[in-house]
Design a protein around this motif. Structure first.
Motif, PDB file in Angstrom:
ATOM      1  N   ASP A  77       0.860  -1.185   0.000  1.00 11.02           N
ATOM      2  CA  ASP A  77       0.000   0.000   0.000  1.00 11.02           C
ATOM      3  C   ASP A  77       0.894   1.233   0.000  1.00 11.02           C
ATOM      4  O   ASP A  77       1.845   1.331   0.789  1.00 11.02           O
TER       5      ASP A  77
ATOM      6  N   ALA B 166      -3.946  -2.591   6.044  1.00 11.69           N
ATOM      7  CA  ALA B 166      -2.491  -2.451   5.933  1.00 11.69           C
ATOM      8  C   ALA B 166      -1.827  -1.918   7.200  1.00 11.69           C
ATOM      9  O   ALA B 166      -0.620  -1.711   7.206  1.00 11.69           O
TER      10      ALA B 166
ATOM     11  N   TRP C   8       1.109  -4.002   8.421  1.00  8.53           N
ATOM     12  CA  TRP C   8       2.126  -4.383   7.451  1.00  8.53           C
ATOM     13  C   TRP C   8       3.434  -3.649   7.741  1.00  8.53           C
ATOM     14  O   TRP C   8       3.446  -2.602   8.398  1.00  8.53           O
TER      15      TRP C   8
ATOM     16  N   ARG D 245       3.718   0.403   2.835  1.00  6.79           N
ATOM     17  CA  ARG D 245       3.423  -0.714   3.740  1.00  6.79           C
ATOM     18  C   ARG D 245       3.344  -1.991   2.913  1.00  6.79           C
ATOM     19  O   ARG D 245       2.501  -2.107   2.009  1.00  6.79           O
TER      20      ARG D 245
ATOM     21  N   ALA E  90       2.825  -6.082   2.692  1.00  9.77           N
ATOM     22  CA  ALA E  90       2.182  -7.203   3.357  1.00  9.77           C
ATOM     23  C   ALA E  90       3.212  -8.293   3.664  1.00  9.77           C
ATOM     24  O   ALA E  90       4.237  -8.410   2.986  1.00  9.77           O
TER      25      ALA E  90
END
Length: 491
Positions: free
Chosen positions: A457, A469, A472, A483, A485
């Motif tokens: 993101d 998110a 993350w 961010r 994952a």
């Protein structure tokens, strides 16, 4: 004579008035502005400028090296078809830029040829040079964007319409249809606005062959857009409504001042809350309608009103939505109007510098030459500034893509958030949005995708991250908060 030369007449008197002109026939001179236009694009814009946001959308539809980006309601498939001969097999931006520069030069030449017999060739060539040397024309000529091609289609359609008269030849009728088709293929709504005066005259005077060519071109060019409307949006009205929503809601918006602000080199002025450019940058915009009116007066006095009034009327209708119906601005929106206005403006300039007998007027000639030199200097200065800034911005996108690769976000992958579409193109990722103009997915789908492929993101400092998110891993990449994952579990 003025009374008899009604608006948008069939052009027979106009063609007769130039039939005996010594420079009214040859068209080799028209290749000069077209060739110089192509050369100027390659030298001043350069093939190395990366693809912009809208370009990545159009190009991604036909590439194999990156997933297709979300195609929103206002867009049409014409640009994707234009770039397909290169983009379908090559990821080289440089090769694509050269292709579009050459193609745009050929397009300008074909458009100017459409006006042969309506104006002396020196006037048509000058009109081509005036349009081709605007910074916005040079900037967008080698880009995968639709507006320049709407301008080319408008010139072809209007020129051939005038030459068609009451009973046009097959070749000229194909020109009317082809110009209308090109416009509708690129931007169907723009095509309708450009051709309103032509449709009124052709249908009102029951010119069946011309009407058929014009309506047929519009129908064929816009057919894919209409079919998609029923396939994906629930009908034509629903797609038009969604397109209006994406464009801020079509209605009364006085955007003339916004267009003036964009002339300083802003590709998109939304919201257009920037200062007005210096007067020397916008002065040509004030002079343009004055010269167009002079061109009309010259035409009326010479008994050849139609060939000047027609492009003026079509230029006016083409500009209406972008001056009065949307609440933001981009200089490229008015390219069809600039192209059509260039003809009466060029006619006016030649009238100012030459007497009816062909002798030069020394003082007006010197003043016009100085004014044009100053105008070109301003246009090229704005162009170089705009190219430099744009190239840096797009280089930043490429740099961000490289950092994302380093963080493990590699194809196949998904990006969401700020500028996900263009950065996704550079990274080779799909792009997703759960809201806004490019909404094409859901939170559930993003979370599910993160279990299979890398997902990131993109945000800006101070922005609250989306809920999915928040946990993350956070990285700073250039000016973005990224961010990422957790890596997908091995299958």
């Amino acid at each position: 004579m003025v009374h008899g030369a009604s608006i948008l007449s069939d052009g027979r008197r106009d063609r007769a008035s130039v039939a005996g002109s010594p420079d009214g026939g040859g068209t080799r001179l028209l290749a000069v502005p077209a060739a110089l236009f192509t050369l100027a694009q390659l030298l001043l814009v350069g093939p190395g400028m990366g693809l912009g946001w809208d370009e990545t959308v159009y190009v991604s539809q036909v590439t194999t090296h990156t997933p297709a980006a979300f195609f929103s309601a206002p867009r049409s498939r014409g640009v994707s078809l234009l770039v397909a001969p290169i983009a379908s097999w090559s990821s080289s931006t440089e090769l694509l830029r050269v292709w579009l520069a050459v193609l745009s030069g050929l397009g300008l030449y074909a458009a100017l040829r459409s006006w042969r017999g309506l104006f002396p060739v020196r006037v048509t060539a000058t009109a081509g040079a005036l349009f081709a040397t605007l910074w916005v024309t040079l900037f967008y000529g080698p880009q995968a964007m639709p507006n320049y091609w709407v301008a080319v289609g408008a010139l072809v359609c209007v020129g051939c319409f005038l030459r068609a008269g009451a009973r046009g030849s097959a070749g000229v009728l194909w020109g009317v249809a082809g110009g209308a088709l090109l416009m509708a293929l690129m931007r169907p709504t723009d095509a309708v606005w450009v051709t309103i005066p032509l449709l009124v005259v052709a249908l009102g005077r029951r010119r069946l062959r011309v009407s058929t060519a014009l309506l047929g071109g519009l129908a064929v060019g816009g057919s894919a857009w209409v079919i998609e409307a029923y396939a994906w949006y629930g009908g034509l009205g629903a797609r038009l409504s969604r397109a209006s929503e994406i464009q801020g809601g079509l209605g009364w918006h006085f955007a003339v001042d916004d267009q003036l602000r964009s002339l300083g080199g802003r590709a998109l002025c939304r919201p257009c809350d920037v200062p007005m450019p210096p007067l020397f940058v916008t002065l040509w915009w004030y002079v343009l309608p004055v010269l167009a009116v002079i061109g009309l007066i010259v035409a009326v006095r010479a008994g050849r009103t139609a060939r000047t009034l027609t492009p003026l009327a079509c230029a006016a209708t083409s500009a209406v939505p972008y001056l009065f119906l949307i609440g933001y601005a981009a200089p490229r929106f008015l390219q069809p109007a600039y192209a059509l206005l260039a003809l009466p403006v060029a006619d006016a300039l030649w009238h100012l510098v030459k007497k009816p007998g062909g002798r030069w007027r020394p003082v007006p000639t010197a003043l016009v030459a100085l004014a044009l030199a100053a105008h070109l200097s301003v246009q090229f200065a704005v162009l170089l500034h705009t190219v430099g800034r744009t190239t840096d911005d797009r280089r930043d996108w490429a740099g961000t893509a490289g950092e994302l690769h380093r963080l493990g976000v590699r194809p196949p992958c998904l990006l969401t958030g700020h500028q996900a579409i263009p950065i996704g193109y550079y990274t080779g990722c799909s792009s997703g949005a759960t809201a806004g103009n490019n909404e094409n997915t859901t939170v559930t789908e993003i979370v599910r995708t993160a279990r299979r492929v890398p997902v990131a993101d993109l945000g800006v400092p101070g922005r609250t991250p989306p809920g999915f998110a928040r946990d993350w891993t956070v990285h700073r990449v250039n000016d973005l908060v990224v961010r990422v994952a957790p890596p997908p579990a091995d299958p």
